[in-house]
Design an enzyme around this catalytic site. Sequence first.
Site, PDB file in Angstrom:
ATOM      1  N   PRO A  10       0.790  -1.228   0.000  1.00  0.00           N
ATOM      2  CA  PRO A  10       0.000   0.000   0.000  1.00  0.00           C
ATOM      3  C   PRO A  10       0.825   1.282   0.000  1.00  0.00           C
ATOM      4  CG  PRO A  10      -0.069  -1.065   2.145  1.00  0.00           C
ATOM      5  CD  PRO A  10       0.562  -2.033   1.197  1.00  0.00           C
ATOM      6  N   ASN A  11       0.295   2.244  -0.731  1.00  0.00           N
ATOM      7  CA  ASN A  11       0.814   3.616  -0.820  1.00  0.00           C
ATOM      8  C   ASN A  11       2.103   3.746  -1.623  1.00  0.00           C
ATOM      9  OD1 ASN A  11      -1.284   4.789   0.869  1.00  0.00           O
ATOM     10  ND2 ASN A  11      -0.327   3.655   2.534  1.00  0.00           N
ATOM     11  N   ARG A  18       4.843  11.218  -2.398  1.00  0.00           N
ATOM     12  CA  ARG A  18       4.599  10.984  -0.974  1.00  0.00           C
ATOM     13  C   ARG A  18       5.902  11.123  -0.176  1.00  0.00           C
ATOM     14  NH1 ARG A  18       4.616   4.792   0.995  1.00  0.00           N
ATOM     15  NH2 ARG A  18       4.153   5.165   3.181  1.00  0.00           N
ATOM     16  N   TYR A  23      11.184   8.975   0.853  1.00  0.00           N
ATOM     17  CA  TYR A  23      11.097   7.972  -0.213  1.00  0.00           C
ATOM     18  C   TYR A  23      11.699   8.424  -1.545  1.00  0.00           C
ATOM     19  CZ  TYR A  23       7.996   5.764   3.151  1.00  0.00           C
ATOM     20  OH  TYR A  23       7.488   5.190   4.289  1.00  0.00           O
ATOM     21  N   ASN A  74       8.153  -5.643  -1.304  1.00  0.00           N
ATOM     22  CA  ASN A  74       8.038  -4.488  -0.413  1.00  0.00           C
ATOM     23  C   ASN A  74       6.583  -4.452   0.035  1.00  0.00           C
ATOM     24  OD1 ASN A  74       7.967  -2.144   0.995  1.00  0.00           O
ATOM     25  ND2 ASN A  74       8.948  -0.871  -0.575  1.00  0.00           N
ATOM     26  N   ALA A  77       3.397  -0.919   4.588  1.00  0.00           N
ATOM     27  CA  ALA A  77       2.898  -0.933   5.973  1.00  0.00           C
ATOM     28  C   ALA A  77       2.466  -2.329   6.423  1.00  0.00           C
ATOM     29  CB  ALA A  77       1.742   0.053   6.115  1.00  0.00           C
ATOM     30  N   HIS A  80       4.545  -4.587   8.794  1.00  0.00           N
ATOM     31  CA  HIS A  80       4.544  -4.445  10.251  1.00  0.00           C
ATOM     32  C   HIS A  80       3.275  -4.976  10.906  1.00  0.00           C
ATOM     33  CE1 HIS A  80       7.771  -1.877   8.956  1.00  0.00           C
ATOM     34  NE2 HIS A  80       6.936  -1.026   8.386  1.00  0.00           N
ATOM     35  N   GLU A  98      13.137  -9.328   0.988  1.00  0.00           N
ATOM     36  CA  GLU A  98      12.333  -8.234   1.537  1.00  0.00           C
ATOM     37  C   GLU A  98      13.062  -6.928   1.230  1.00  0.00           C
ATOM     38  OE1 GLU A  98      11.871  -8.480   5.802  1.00  0.00           O
ATOM     39  OE2 GLU A  98      10.864  -6.531   5.920  1.00  0.00           O
ATOM     40  N   HIS A 100      12.883  -2.476   1.399  1.00  0.00           N
ATOM     41  CA  HIS A 100      12.264  -1.213   1.796  1.00  0.00           C
ATOM     42  C   HIS A 100      13.132  -0.086   1.261  1.00  0.00           C
ATOM     43  CE1 HIS A 100       9.552  -3.323   4.458  1.00  0.00           C
ATOM     44  NE2 HIS A 100      10.604  -4.032   4.853  1.00  0.00           N
ATOM     45  N   LEU A 101      12.493   0.963   0.822  1.00  0.00           N
ATOM     46  CA  LEU A 101      13.229   2.142   0.372  1.00  0.00           C
ATOM     47  C   LEU A 101      13.970   2.775   1.551  1.00  0.00           C
ATOM     48  CD1 LEU A 101      10.213   3.401  -1.656  1.00  0.00           C
ATOM     49  CD2 LEU A 101      12.437   2.977  -2.703  1.00  0.00           C
ATOM     50  N   SER A 102      13.258   2.916   2.656  1.00  0.00           N
ATOM     51  CA  SER A 102      13.833   3.563   3.834  1.00  0.00           C
ATOM     52  C   SER A 102      14.444   2.516   4.764  1.00  0.00           C
ATOM     53  CB  SER A 102      12.734   4.339   4.576  1.00  0.00           C
ATOM     54  OG  SER A 102      11.721   3.455   5.025  1.00  0.00           O
ATOM     55  N   ARG A 107      13.683   4.372  11.900  1.00  0.00           N
ATOM     56  CA  ARG A 107      12.435   5.126  11.948  1.00  0.00           C
ATOM     57  C   ARG A 107      11.646   4.782  13.222  1.00  0.00           C
ATOM     58  NH1 ARG A 107       9.553   4.814   6.338  1.00  0.00           N
ATOM     59  NH2 ARG A 107       8.434   6.569   7.298  1.00  0.00           N
TER      60      ARG A 107
END
Length: 155
Positions: A10-11, A18, A23, A74, A77, A80, A98, A100-102, A107
């Site tokens: 999502p997103n 965003r 990102y 990816n 959300a 988690h 797996e 993730h960009l960040s 975080r």
Amino acid sequence: MKPVFILNGPNLNLIGQREPEIYGRQTLADIEQGLRQQALAAGLEIDFRQTNHEGELTGWIQEARDAACALILNAAAYTHTSIAILDALRALSLPVVEVHLSNIFKREEFRHRSFVSPAATGLICGFGPQSYQLALAAIIAMVQSSDSSNRGIHG
Ligand code: DQA
């Protein structure tokens, strides 16, 4: 050779717009284009998708059982929160990276837990769009390796 599934949660359709300070400015279509070229150069195909729906993502992971040679995920959300995604991943016997960009560990605390990691071959995060390229490089090395049972150092 079956394609590498690259699935996005999502997103991620909004990256580029965003929270660009987190990102970056590249869109998901930009990332897809780069990965397509990278895969082509290695003689592989990719099947690149994005959804905002947990059930759809779960279904695509199930589809990967028969239709993919490897999975880059990816889950955004849902990383988690989603035990459904963990269970679907546990039913796979493919290399799973797996991404993730960040850097999720730099975080908020709630991003430090991943339900994807226990079922993944490995995890790459924190390199922006390059996280995907590094994941694909790892998959290319794995599928081209003569040891087709290579599932990562710790099994
Ligand atoms: C993300 C990190 C997640 O915590 C977040 O919910 C996302 C994107 C990343 O690529 O950095 O949507 O997966």
